[in-house]
Design an enzyme around this catalytic site. Sequence first.
Site, PDB file in Angstrom:
ATOM      1  N   LYS A  78       6.968  49.559  46.802  1.00 22.92           N
ATOM      2  CA  LYS A  78       6.081  49.249  47.585  1.00 22.92           C
ATOM      3  C   LYS A  78       4.828  48.377  46.551  1.00 22.92           C
ATOM      4  CE  LYS A  78       2.149  52.893  49.756  1.00 22.92           C
ATOM      5  NZ  LYS A  78       1.939  54.105  49.814  1.00 22.92           N
ATOM      6  N   SER A 153       1.180  56.092  54.340  1.00 20.74           N
ATOM      7  CA  SER A 153       1.027  54.326  54.432  1.00 20.74           C
ATOM      8  C   SER A 153       2.937  53.325  53.950  1.00 20.74           C
ATOM      9  CB  SER A 153       0.095  53.832  53.640  1.00 20.74           C
ATOM     10  OG  SER A 153       0.431  54.347  51.823  1.00 20.74           O
ATOM     11  N   SER A 177       1.694  59.803  52.436  1.00 26.20           N
ATOM     12  CA  SER A 177       1.730  58.567  52.888  1.00 26.20           C
ATOM     13  C   SER A 177       3.300  58.223  52.374  1.00 26.20           C
ATOM     14  CB  SER A 177       1.011  58.058  52.180  1.00 26.20           C
ATOM     15  OG  SER A 177       0.033  57.711  52.922  1.00 26.20           O
TER      16      SER A 177
END
Lengths: 482, 94
Positions: A78, A153, A177
């Site tokens: 990420k 997210s 997330s």
Amino acid sequence: MNLTRVKIRELRKSLDSKEIGAAELCGEYFKRIEAVDPELLSYITVTKEKALKDAENAQKLIDEGKSTALTGIPLAIKDNICIDGVRTTCASKMLENFVPPYNATVIEKLNVEGYVLLGRTSMDEFAMGGSNQTSAFAKTKNPYDLGRVPGGSSGGSAAAVSASLAPAALGSDTGGSIRQPSSFCGVTGIKPTYGRVSRYGLVAFASSLDQIGPICSDAHDCAIMLNAICGHDRHDATSARVDTPDFTEKLGQPINGMKIALPKEFYAEGVDDAVKTAVMDAARELEKQGAVLVDCSMPGLKYAIPAYYLIACAEAASNLSRFDGIKYGFRGEGRTFEELIRDSRSRGFGEEVKRRILLGNYALSSGYYDAYYKKALALKQEIIRQYNQIFERADVILTPTAPTPAYKIGSQDNDPVKMYQADICTVTVNIAKLPGVSTTCGYTEDGLPVGMSIIGKRFDEQTILQCADAFEQGFSPVAPKL
Amino acid sequence: MAVELKTIQHLCELSKLDYDEDGMKKVMGEMSDIIDLMDEIKEFDLTYDDTKDGNEIRFDDTREDVPEESFPTEKLLSNAENTDGCYVVPKVVE
């Protein structure tokens, strides 16, 4: 090589038996990324050059018989986890050209394993959102339906694993997330207990809630990844000095007698019928395997959304005050110091990030602090108490991961309140610092995945992974047709 | 409850953020809706007890204060736009 939802442990065998080389393996993934990602948009940066160097180092270890679980395994990370020399944007114009001068601790740990970096996955800007549509660079789509969101997210990480553009990825979870995008994209993701994994080098959103964790094809791979990244870290005072067991140890053990609590508020109005049905069917499947279902209640859930957003945004307002356009990040214009900072922040941050900073400062400002922030802290204590009470009678808790399956892109763009309310099933786990794993438990009539969350006691990731794995053994996941 | 313009202006000061006229109207509407949602917490009848927080997880295990090698200055400055061996900022003292 067929990469469709291939497991880390299968790749381990192929690499160690020399069926495939580390460079060839990452090359296969890059071919697939080039073919699929221009439409899916799961990656912000693809790190082909670095991957080939990583693969060369990994191959040496494999050839010398020194491979460990992740040697030569290609992974996606990420874009809010710092990697020395690799652009780390947080999907924000503010950090568009930011190149960290150091590695996050999880990256140091993966380096020791000899992993191969495929690239940086997209996300909601600064991890603030549940759709990936606040990303400034790559608004990721859902691999099961390109007209829908992948969740967020960590939507890029979940979509990449779901579409087999990486066998596994790292994400971060502040209020769901990792788990919610795993649910929307039909993969498995675990948010470890707060303190289990070092946050050093994770760009901070809300420091008391943030936690790094893996997103994989199944619970077994999550356990392998968690083994690699967990542990106390002298660079993170909030990382816990606790034993780090082998998280694969309890996999495959029967769940006979395991007590699974079903708090009724998680199955109430507002949760889609298709979601409730899929999760309840899964509960009955676990019951067939010998688990005992326990009815329970969590009345505090009613106030969980305001409590979470007040705490998270208060911390975000403080954390994001470091972005001033001077030492790093987007630099605006201004004749004075004050003007420069205000212009940098006003043009560098996106709308959702700015809203959350405003809300955080509202909650912390004079006259509102007691009514909002301290009230949210009181609720946090109450939620912890209610979880403790449930865990007196149960080993794990089973809930839907999200009230709905993946929704259409654009359908919540102008409604922040609706977007916040969609986090209802996940936020209390962060508030109470508990571990939670989401795995797919069914599909809607339209073929969209539905996820269920298994929540455990603090530092008892072993049991929730055991439970998720037990369910997965009898479940046939359907990969997206991409 | 509609949030007043002066409240949003005060929050912008605290947050070091600026909005143009249209942006300000939009964010006022959004913040009003968000604060209505946050107001639900006021119904919750309990008081925060700060004596209960300390025993959640112990994080008092800080590392020894030992000097270590730091990052090279050049590397740290590589992310700043204007550098002359230091961070360059607009004049602070008039």
